[in-house]
Design an enzyme around this catalytic site. Sequence first.
Site, PDB file in Angstrom:
ATOM      1  N   ARG A  16       0.852  -1.186   0.000  1.00 12.70           N
ATOM      2  CA  ARG A  16       0.000   0.000   0.000  1.00 12.70           C
ATOM      3  C   ARG A  16       0.890   1.240   0.000  1.00 12.70           C
ATOM      4  O   ARG A  16       1.803   1.341   0.816  1.00 12.70           O
ATOM      5  CB  ARG A  16      -0.869   0.011   1.247  1.00 12.70           C
ATOM      6  CG  ARG A  16      -1.626   1.309   1.388  1.00 12.70           C
ATOM      7  CD  ARG A  16      -2.397   1.356   2.689  1.00 12.70           C
ATOM      8  NE  ARG A  16      -2.966   2.665   2.863  1.00 12.70           N
ATOM      9  CZ  ARG A  16      -3.035   3.309   4.020  1.00 12.70           C
ATOM     10  NH1 ARG A  16      -2.552   2.760   5.118  1.00 12.70           N
ATOM     11  NH2 ARG A  16      -3.581   4.487   4.092  1.00 12.70           N
TER      12      ARG A  16
ATOM     13  N   GLU B 293      -8.541  -3.409   3.451  1.00 14.26           N
ATOM     14  CA  GLU B 293      -7.745  -2.853   2.345  1.00 14.26           C
ATOM     15  C   GLU B 293      -6.806  -3.898   1.760  1.00 14.26           C
ATOM     16  O   GLU B 293      -6.524  -3.887   0.564  1.00 14.26           O
ATOM     17  CB  GLU B 293      -6.882  -1.689   2.862  1.00 14.26           C
ATOM     18  CG  GLU B 293      -7.681  -0.484   3.269  1.00 14.26           C
ATOM     19  CD  GLU B 293      -6.863   0.482   4.118  1.00 14.26           C
ATOM     20  OE1 GLU B 293      -6.010   0.023   4.904  1.00 14.26           O
ATOM     21  OE2 GLU B 293      -7.091   1.689   3.988  1.00 14.26           O
TER      22      GLU B 293
END
Length: 404
Positions: A94, A388
């Site tokens: 990420r 996520e």
Amino acid sequence: MKVLVFNCGSSTLKFQLVEVSPLGAAGPKTRSLARGLVDRIGENATCSFARGGGEPHREPVAIDDHEQAVEEVLGWLARGWDGAQMELDAVGHRVVHGGDRFRTSVLIDDEVVAALDELSALAPLHNPACVSAIRAARETLGASMPMVAAFDTSFHHTVPDHAATYAIPYELVLRHKIRRYGFHGLAHRYLALRYAELTQRPEDEVDIITLHLGNGCSATAIRGGRSVETSMGFTPLEGLVMGTRSGDLDPAIIGFLSRKERLSVAEVEALLNERSGLLGVSGRSKDMRELLQRAPSDARSRLAVEIFCHRARKYVGAYLAVLGGANALIFSGGIGENSPEVRAQICAGMDWCGLRLDPELNQSRIGTEGLISPATAKLPAYVIPVDEERVIALETERLVVESR
Ligand code: ADP
């Protein structure tokens, strides 16, 4: 494909090993094989990790930076902390800011790493940690291990120019690449994906408003599965009230405070980022749980919660206007997932647009997924705990398969 996902915070490293099934395979598309967290990197760090849905194993470790944290995690996976090794096929990272260069996730190579270094100026609190985690992972695993960067900003590249452009002299917009980038994109993307699964509708027919309410908070208007407006802007300071960030305010306050308090612009910015929001108003805490406990007897804690909920409700109204109505309102993040009280306060008085909560359902959904409105509500609300890492794993698998 087994994908290891790294998700860096400023002093944390979350990881998850996700098995992604090939396209067309029966059953769920993703399965979590292991997950963990290196917490408080730099001082008294602890690591916790668990296999599948098992109990977490926790231990203190001496870890000074994100590079060491990555090496430690890769070491565990290679050795197996309980004797069973774990293999991996790809790594997904990420990354908070992709600037205007990275509009989608990308396979990482030397050139991408150099570009990410340059972008650190736009996100000095977050990007440097991600980039050092990427470097450490590439060093340990070698160039043959495919790696992907998935950006918090890229979901918002579909926000049209009339919503993304600030009304300042246009030559400055161009010179400094000033625009609404938006953040928390992987979280909002996950909420759209999961809402589509829950309601069994195609993703390109998802018209929803998502409220991601944690320490950082943001709202997004999603039309046809794409972000068309979002509350965070050029930086994550704009929009909703947050733990320590002010969110929206009259920009003239910055100059006013600078003059009256004899502060530099950088000091005012720090004040708006670090000493405002719930903490600034209450003077007590940035933590919503604590403020809710204090609210009955402490006027400033109560005011902080009221401002927080009012601002969120204002955005829901604005985004209903942007979308021309929505299929649903989604709550996520530590506050959105766990606080029936805040959810009820945000939705109070919204009957006019068909938004109503079922008090019992709302009360019962604490950290769990599902509907919190009566089945007949015209604009139903849902709680969806965010994942996520799942979005990053899916993006990683897609790009690695496409590159073969
Ligand atoms: P981050 O944005 O750092 O990931 P989280 O999503 O963990 O943060 O959210 C942290 C916020 O969630 C804090 O304000 C915390 O008080 C709040 N929170 C967690 N549990 C509850 C609860 N049961 N009731 C109200 N607020 C809660």
